[in-house]
Design a protein around this motif. Structure first.
Motif, PDB file in Angstrom:
ATOM      1  N   VAL A  33      -6.836  -0.220  -7.661  1.00  0.00           N
ATOM      2  CA  VAL A  33      -5.832  -0.696  -6.735  1.00  0.00           C
ATOM      3  C   VAL A  33      -4.971   0.510  -6.341  1.00  0.00           C
ATOM      4  O   VAL A  33      -4.434   1.213  -7.198  1.00  0.00           O
ATOM      5  CB  VAL A  33      -4.957  -1.781  -7.399  1.00  0.00           C
ATOM      6  CG1 VAL A  33      -3.909  -2.266  -6.452  1.00  0.00           C
ATOM      7  CG2 VAL A  33      -5.823  -2.911  -7.892  1.00  0.00           C
ATOM      8  N   ASP A  34      -4.860   0.737  -5.038  1.00  0.00           N
ATOM      9  CA  ASP A  34      -4.109   1.901  -4.585  1.00  0.00           C
ATOM     10  C   ASP A  34      -2.629   1.565  -4.350  1.00  0.00           C
ATOM     11  O   ASP A  34      -2.240   0.399  -4.205  1.00  0.00           O
ATOM     12  CB  ASP A  34      -4.744   2.494  -3.324  1.00  0.00           C
ATOM     13  CG  ASP A  34      -4.859   1.479  -2.204  1.00  0.00           C
ATOM     14  OD1 ASP A  34      -4.732   0.276  -2.475  1.00  0.00           O
ATOM     15  OD2 ASP A  34      -5.049   1.906  -1.048  1.00  0.00           O
ATOM     16  N   ALA A  35      -1.811   2.588  -4.299  1.00  0.00           N
ATOM     17  CA  ALA A  35      -0.356   2.435  -4.215  1.00  0.00           C
ATOM     18  C   ALA A  35       0.107   1.806  -2.901  1.00  0.00           C
ATOM     19  O   ALA A  35       1.007   0.953  -2.917  1.00  0.00           O
ATOM     20  CB  ALA A  35       0.313   3.783  -4.427  1.00  0.00           C
ATOM     21  N   PRO A  36      -0.446   2.141  -1.735  1.00  0.00           N
ATOM     22  CA  PRO A  36       0.030   1.503  -0.496  1.00  0.00           C
ATOM     23  C   PRO A  36      -0.181  -0.016  -0.502  1.00  0.00           C
ATOM     24  O   PRO A  36       0.658  -0.772  -0.005  1.00  0.00           O
ATOM     25  CB  PRO A  36      -0.785   2.169   0.612  1.00  0.00           C
ATOM     26  CG  PRO A  36      -1.194   3.483   0.046  1.00  0.00           C
ATOM     27  CD  PRO A  36      -1.358   3.255  -1.427  1.00  0.00           C
ATOM     28  N   PHE A  37      -1.285  -0.463  -1.095  1.00  0.00           N
ATOM     29  CA  PHE A  37      -1.543  -1.901  -1.156  1.00  0.00           C
ATOM     30  C   PHE A  37      -0.507  -2.592  -2.044  1.00  0.00           C
ATOM     31  O   PHE A  37      -0.017  -3.685  -1.720  1.00  0.00           O
ATOM     32  CB  PHE A  37      -2.964  -2.157  -1.678  1.00  0.00           C
ATOM     33  CG  PHE A  37      -3.312  -3.614  -1.749  1.00  0.00           C
ATOM     34  CD1 PHE A  37      -3.499  -4.355  -0.597  1.00  0.00           C
ATOM     35  CD2 PHE A  37      -3.428  -4.253  -2.981  1.00  0.00           C
ATOM     36  CE1 PHE A  37      -3.806  -5.692  -0.663  1.00  0.00           C
ATOM     37  CE2 PHE A  37      -3.730  -5.590  -3.052  1.00  0.00           C
ATOM     38  CZ  PHE A  37      -3.925  -6.321  -1.899  1.00  0.00           C
ATOM     39  N   LEU A  38      -0.144  -1.956  -3.171  1.00  0.00           N
ATOM     40  CA  LEU A  38       0.866  -2.535  -4.048  1.00  0.00           C
ATOM     41  C   LEU A  38       2.234  -2.567  -3.371  1.00  0.00           C
ATOM     42  O   LEU A  38       2.988  -3.530  -3.520  1.00  0.00           O
ATOM     43  CB  LEU A  38       0.949  -1.735  -5.357  1.00  0.00           C
ATOM     44  CG  LEU A  38      -0.237  -1.906  -6.304  1.00  0.00           C
ATOM     45  CD1 LEU A  38      -0.087  -0.992  -7.508  1.00  0.00           C
ATOM     46  CD2 LEU A  38      -0.360  -3.354  -6.751  1.00  0.00           C
ATOM     47  N   ARG A  39       2.555  -1.527  -2.596  1.00  0.00           N
ATOM     48  CA  ARG A  39       3.818  -1.531  -1.853  1.00  0.00           C
ATOM     49  C   ARG A  39       3.838  -2.651  -0.826  1.00  0.00           C
ATOM     50  O   ARG A  39       4.857  -3.299  -0.621  1.00  0.00           O
ATOM     51  CB  ARG A  39       4.018  -0.185  -1.164  1.00  0.00           C
ATOM     52  CG  ARG A  39       4.686   0.816  -2.054  1.00  0.00           C
ATOM     53  CD  ARG A  39       5.120   2.044  -1.265  1.00  0.00           C
ATOM     54  NE  ARG A  39       4.524   3.187  -1.938  1.00  0.00           N
ATOM     55  CZ  ARG A  39       3.769   4.109  -1.392  1.00  0.00           C
ATOM     56  NH1 ARG A  39       3.513   4.081  -0.107  1.00  0.00           N
ATOM     57  NH2 ARG A  39       3.261   5.087  -2.094  1.00  0.00           N
ATOM     58  N   LEU A  66       2.231  -5.515  -1.015  1.00  0.00           N
ATOM     59  CA  LEU A  66       2.431  -6.768  -1.745  1.00  0.00           C
ATOM     60  C   LEU A  66       3.890  -6.949  -2.161  1.00  0.00           C
ATOM     61  O   LEU A  66       4.444  -8.052  -2.054  1.00  0.00           O
ATOM     62  CB  LEU A  66       1.527  -6.804  -2.982  1.00  0.00           C
ATOM     63  CG  LEU A  66       0.059  -7.118  -2.745  1.00  0.00           C
ATOM     64  CD1 LEU A  66      -0.701  -7.058  -4.061  1.00  0.00           C
ATOM     65  CD2 LEU A  66      -0.094  -8.484  -2.116  1.00  0.00           C
ATOM     66  N   ARG A  67       4.504  -5.887  -2.627  1.00  0.00           N
ATOM     67  CA  ARG A  67       5.912  -5.956  -3.029  1.00  0.00           C
ATOM     68  C   ARG A  67       6.796  -6.287  -1.823  1.00  0.00           C
ATOM     69  O   ARG A  67       7.715  -7.085  -1.912  1.00  0.00           O
ATOM     70  CB  ARG A  67       6.331  -4.626  -3.651  1.00  0.00           C
ATOM     71  CG  ARG A  67       7.616  -4.729  -4.428  1.00  0.00           C
ATOM     72  CD  ARG A  67       7.987  -3.449  -5.160  1.00  0.00           C
ATOM     73  NE  ARG A  67       6.862  -2.801  -5.808  1.00  0.00           N
ATOM     74  CZ  ARG A  67       6.664  -1.488  -5.840  1.00  0.00           C
ATOM     75  NH1 ARG A  67       7.526  -0.682  -5.278  1.00  0.00           N
ATOM     76  NH2 ARG A  67       5.617  -0.972  -6.443  1.00  0.00           N
ATOM     77  N   PHE A  68       6.519  -5.684  -0.681  1.00  0.00           N
ATOM     78  CA  PHE A  68       7.277  -5.970   0.536  1.00  0.00           C
ATOM     79  C   PHE A  68       7.101  -7.427   0.948  1.00  0.00           C
ATOM     80  O   PHE A  68       8.056  -8.073   1.382  1.00  0.00           O
ATOM     81  CB  PHE A  68       6.831  -5.026   1.661  1.00  0.00           C
ATOM     82  CG  PHE A  68       7.543  -5.278   2.961  1.00  0.00           C
ATOM     83  CD1 PHE A  68       8.867  -4.906   3.109  1.00  0.00           C
ATOM     84  CD2 PHE A  68       6.885  -5.891   4.013  1.00  0.00           C
ATOM     85  CE1 PHE A  68       9.527  -5.135   4.298  1.00  0.00           C
ATOM     86  CE2 PHE A  68       7.538  -6.129   5.199  1.00  0.00           C
ATOM     87  CZ  PHE A  68       8.866  -5.745   5.347  1.00  0.00           C
ATOM     88  N   ALA A  69       5.890  -7.949   0.828  1.00  0.00           N
ATOM     89  CA  ALA A  69       5.641  -9.356   1.178  1.00  0.00           C
ATOM     90  C   ALA A  69       6.433 -10.283   0.258  1.00  0.00           C
ATOM     91  O   ALA A  69       6.979 -11.301   0.706  1.00  0.00           O
ATOM     92  CB  ALA A  69       4.147  -9.657   1.101  1.00  0.00           C
ATOM     93  N   LYS A  70       6.511  -9.957  -1.031  1.00  0.00           N
ATOM     94  CA  LYS A  70       7.290 -10.786  -1.968  1.00  0.00           C
ATOM     95  C   LYS A  70       8.771 -10.769  -1.605  1.00  0.00           C
ATOM     96  O   LYS A  70       9.442 -11.803  -1.629  1.00  0.00           O
ATOM     97  CB  LYS A  70       7.113 -10.277  -3.404  1.00  0.00           C
ATOM     98  CG  LYS A  70       5.788 -10.605  -4.002  1.00  0.00           C
ATOM     99  CD  LYS A  70       5.729 -10.077  -5.429  1.00  0.00           C
ATOM    100  CE  LYS A  70       4.383 -10.333  -6.066  1.00  0.00           C
ATOM    101  NZ  LYS A  70       4.327  -9.834  -7.447  1.00  0.00           N
TER     102      LYS A  70
END
Length: 123
Positions: free
Chosen positions: A1-7, A9-13
């Protein structure tokens, strides 16, 4: 899992939680308060502009009133330097007026009373 995808997801939350907070009836008074602050921003801006102009005018008048003291060589050098520190230049005077506005009036007032004249207490 790469960092931009996690960011992402965090923004969506965060966006989802903000949407939930907008619909909450518990924060109705906060929403009303924020709307009233937003509606008064124009008045606040012009009030601050007027206050800044009044500060500049008062500062220039005060700086001009102590100019004779600063020019006179017969006055004590330390006293002249102390007065110059607060009222010698336009920027120093403006900073002093800002301090006076924010309730730190004692040091500049003390310098004027001790060095220039007791009549400066009326200013």
């Amino acid at each position: 899992v790469d960092a931009p995808f996690l960011r992402l997801l965090r923004f969506a939350k965060v966006a989802r939680s903000l949407r939930i907070l907008q619909r909450a009836h518990i924060l109705g008074s906060l929403h009303l308060l924020l709307k009233s602050v937003h509606a008064s921003l124009e008045v606040l801006f012009w009030s601050l502009c007027l206050l800044a102009v009044i500060q500049c005018i008062a500062g220039m008048l005060l700086a001009q009133s102590v100019q004779g003291f600063l020019i006179d060589d017969s006055n004590d050098t330390e006293a002249r330097q102390a007065v110059f520190r607060y009222f010698g230049t336009f920027t120093a005077t403006l900073l002093t007026m800002f301090e006076v506005l924010m309730a730190n009036w004692a040091p500049p007032c003390r310098v004027l009373v001790d060095c220039v004249s007791e009549w400066c207490t009326h200013l």
